[in-house]
Every structure is written in structure tokens, then in C-alpha cells.
Scaffold this motif. Structure first.
Motif, PDB file in Angstrom:
ATOM      1  N   ALA A  50       0.843  -1.196   0.000  1.00 17.04           N
ATOM      2  CA  ALA A  50       0.000   0.000   0.000  1.00 17.04           C
ATOM      3  C   ALA A  50       0.874   1.239   0.000  1.00 17.04           C
ATOM      4  O   ALA A  50       1.982   1.234   0.559  1.00 17.04           O
ATOM      5  N   TRP A  51       0.356   2.310  -0.617  1.00 16.40           N
ATOM      6  CA  TRP A  51       1.084   3.568  -0.750  1.00 16.40           C
ATOM      7  C   TRP A  51       0.156   4.724  -0.448  1.00 16.40           C
ATOM      8  O   TRP A  51      -1.057   4.647  -0.628  1.00 16.40           O
ATOM      9  N   VAL A  52       0.766   5.808   0.005  1.00 17.93           N
ATOM     10  CA  VAL A  52       0.030   7.039   0.269  1.00 17.93           C
ATOM     11  C   VAL A  52       0.625   8.156  -0.562  1.00 17.93           C
ATOM     12  O   VAL A  52       1.822   8.146  -0.885  1.00 17.93           O
ATOM     13  N   MET A  64      -3.704   0.547  -2.881  1.00 15.94           N
ATOM     14  CA  MET A  64      -3.081  -0.692  -2.433  1.00 15.94           C
ATOM     15  C   MET A  64      -3.225  -1.765  -3.499  1.00 15.94           C
ATOM     16  O   MET A  64      -4.055  -1.650  -4.407  1.00 15.94           O
ATOM     17  N   LEU A  65      -2.390  -2.772  -3.378  1.00 15.21           N
ATOM     18  CA  LEU A  65      -2.490  -3.970  -4.195  1.00 15.21           C
ATOM     19  C   LEU A  65      -2.926  -5.104  -3.290  1.00 15.21           C
ATOM     20  O   LEU A  65      -2.461  -5.218  -2.161  1.00 15.21           O
ATOM     21  N   VAL A  85      -5.367 -16.968 -12.034  1.00 13.95           N
ATOM     22  CA  VAL A  85      -5.790 -15.924 -11.089  1.00 13.95           C
ATOM     23  C   VAL A  85      -4.620 -15.542 -10.182  1.00 13.95           C
ATOM     24  O   VAL A  85      -4.439 -14.371  -9.848  1.00 13.95           O
ATOM     25  N   ALA A  86      -3.783 -16.508  -9.823  1.00 11.09           N
ATOM     26  CA  ALA A  86      -2.609 -16.211  -8.985  1.00 11.09           C
ATOM     27  C   ALA A  86      -1.605 -15.319  -9.706  1.00 11.09           C
ATOM     28  O   ALA A  86      -0.761 -14.700  -9.065  1.00 11.09           O
ATOM     29  N   GLY A  87      -1.703 -15.215 -11.022  1.00 11.50           N
ATOM     30  CA  GLY A  87      -0.820 -14.359 -11.799  1.00 11.50           C
ATOM     31  C   GLY A  87      -1.319 -12.930 -11.915  1.00 11.50           C
ATOM     32  O   GLY A  87      -0.776 -12.136 -12.690  1.00 11.50           O
ATOM     33  N   LEU A  88      -2.354 -12.610 -11.155  1.00  5.62           N
ATOM     34  CA  LEU A  88      -2.928 -11.259 -11.146  1.00  5.62           C
ATOM     35  C   LEU A  88      -2.728 -10.608  -9.785  1.00  5.62           C
ATOM     36  O   LEU A  88      -2.616 -11.293  -8.772  1.00  5.62           O
ATOM     37  N   ALA A  89      -2.696  -9.299  -9.774  1.00  5.40           N
ATOM     38  CA  ALA A  89      -2.764  -8.504  -8.540  1.00  5.40           C
ATOM     39  C   ALA A  89      -3.787  -7.411  -8.801  1.00  5.40           C
ATOM     40  O   ALA A  89      -3.875  -6.881  -9.917  1.00  5.40           O
ATOM     41  N   ALA A  90      -4.559  -7.064  -7.789  1.00  5.54           N
ATOM     42  CA  ALA A  90      -5.651  -6.114  -7.969  1.00  5.54           C
ATOM     43  C   ALA A  90      -5.367  -4.779  -7.295  1.00  5.54           C
ATOM     44  O   ALA A  90      -4.918  -4.733  -6.149  1.00  5.54           O
ATOM     45  N   VAL A  91      -5.653  -3.720  -8.025  1.00  2.00           N
ATOM     46  CA  VAL A  91      -5.624  -2.373  -7.459  1.00  2.00           C
ATOM     47  C   VAL A  91      -6.860  -2.237  -6.585  1.00  2.00           C
ATOM     48  O   VAL A  91      -7.962  -2.615  -6.989  1.00  2.00           O
ATOM     49  N   SER A  92      -6.671  -1.693  -5.394  1.00  3.82           N
ATOM     50  CA  SER A  92      -7.785  -1.582  -4.459  1.00  3.82           C
ATOM     51  C   SER A  92      -7.616  -0.339  -3.594  1.00  3.82           C
ATOM     52  O   SER A  92      -6.511   0.188  -3.454  1.00  3.82           O
TER      53      SER A  92
END
Length: 171
Positions: A50-52, A64-65, A85-92
Motif C-alpha cells: 500500500a502507498w500514500v 493498495m495492491l 488468477v494467482a498471476g494477477l494482482a488487484a488495485v484496491s
């Protein structure tokens, strides 16, 4: 807007992140339902990083991812990306405070997660309520590829399943 710093989020940031989230919730209704425990909502077990965005020490944005298994239409996203699906990361949990908007903060935060070492070669995806609002326009403008649309698996406060759009990062 003062100089912007994008920093990895630490626990010391969380009180300020919660305050920024409260501003967004009161202004835009995001999240639709205020979480019972906002810190827990901002620190899910599925978090990858996560970033701010900081301006003069104030949190003006957040991203965050997370593991992508909870993303709407994730199977279609994985198939389109040619990965599991494990090869993905989601922006959240991407948000920018109302007073800081119009300064490319959301775009800068997205660029940061696109370059994040924690991404570890995964393709980035996201889902968003498909209301034609600023978030949808941002992803479209930045070239994110809309892969699928459909009703959300979750319910809104009014009991409906809002329409969602699922996107694949262009890079």
C-alpha cells in the motif's frame, strides 16, 4: 498543490489515511458503507502493498495492491491476460481527497503500483462500480482495458447489485 510524495504506507500513516477516507466517504459515498473498523478495511489479509500520496505531510491519496481472487469477473480477467488468477494482482482502495483532486494524484498512484516490486510480475487488474463517474473515466483515459461488466457479487445499501466493470492494466 504542494510537492507530492508517494511513499509506502506504514502503520504510522493509518490515522491520517482513515481521515482522508472519511473525507472521501462524506463527499462521494466511497466506500458505500462506512466500515465498522476502517483500519481493518485498509489492511486486509490479502494486501500485497500500500502507498500514500502526501502533500505537506497530509495524506491526500491512497492505493493498495491485493490478491486478485476477490475481483469481479476475475476468471475472465485471468483468461484475457493469459495467466492464472494467482498471476494477477488487484488495485484496491484507490482514493484521493476532494480538495486534492485535479492534480493527477490518482494517475501518479496508479503509476506507482504499476512499478511496484511487490507486483512480482503479476498483471494488474481492478474492478469499479460502472456508474460512468470519475473512476471509470480515469481508467478509460489511462488506457486500462475493460474486459467484463456485470452485476456485483455484493449488495449496495439499497439491496441492489450495482453494475461493475473489470479492467486489465495496459502494461
Amino acid at each position: 498543490m504542494p510537492d507530492l510524495l508517494i511513499a509506502q504506507r506504514h502503520s504510522a500513516h493509518l490515522d491520517r489515511v482513515v481521515e482522508a477516507l472519511r473525507q472521501v466517504h462524506e463527499s462521494d459515498g466511497y466506500p458505500m458503507v462506512w466500515p465498522e473498523d476502517p483500519v481493518a478495511w485498509l489492511t486486509p489479509e490479502r494486501s500485497i502493498g500500500a502507498w500514500v500520496a502526501l502533500a505537506d505531510g497530509a495524506v491526500v491519496g491512497h492505493v493498495m495492491l491485493v490478491a486478485a481472487d476477490g475481483v469481479e469477473q476475475v476468471d475472465q480477467l485471468a483468461e484475457t491476460a493469459g495467466v492464472s488468477v494467482a498471476g494477477l494482482a488487484a488495485v484496491s482502495r484507490l482514493f484521493v481527497t476532494p480538495k486534492a483532486r485535479g492534480s493527477r494524484i490518482a494517475s501518479t498512484l496508479l503509476e506507482r503500483v504499476e512499478d511496484a516490486p511487490t507486483r512480482r510480475g503479476r498483471r494488474l487488474v481492478l474492478d469499479v462500480v460502472d456508474d460512468g463517474g470519475p473512476a471509470v473515466r480515469l481508467y478509460d483515459r489511462l488506457g486500462w482495458r475493460r474486459v467484463a461488466t456485470g452485476p456485483a457479487a455484493w449488495t449496495a445499501p439499497d439491496g441492489t447489485h450495482p453494475p461493475t466493470a473489470s479492467y486489465l492494466c495496459p502494461r
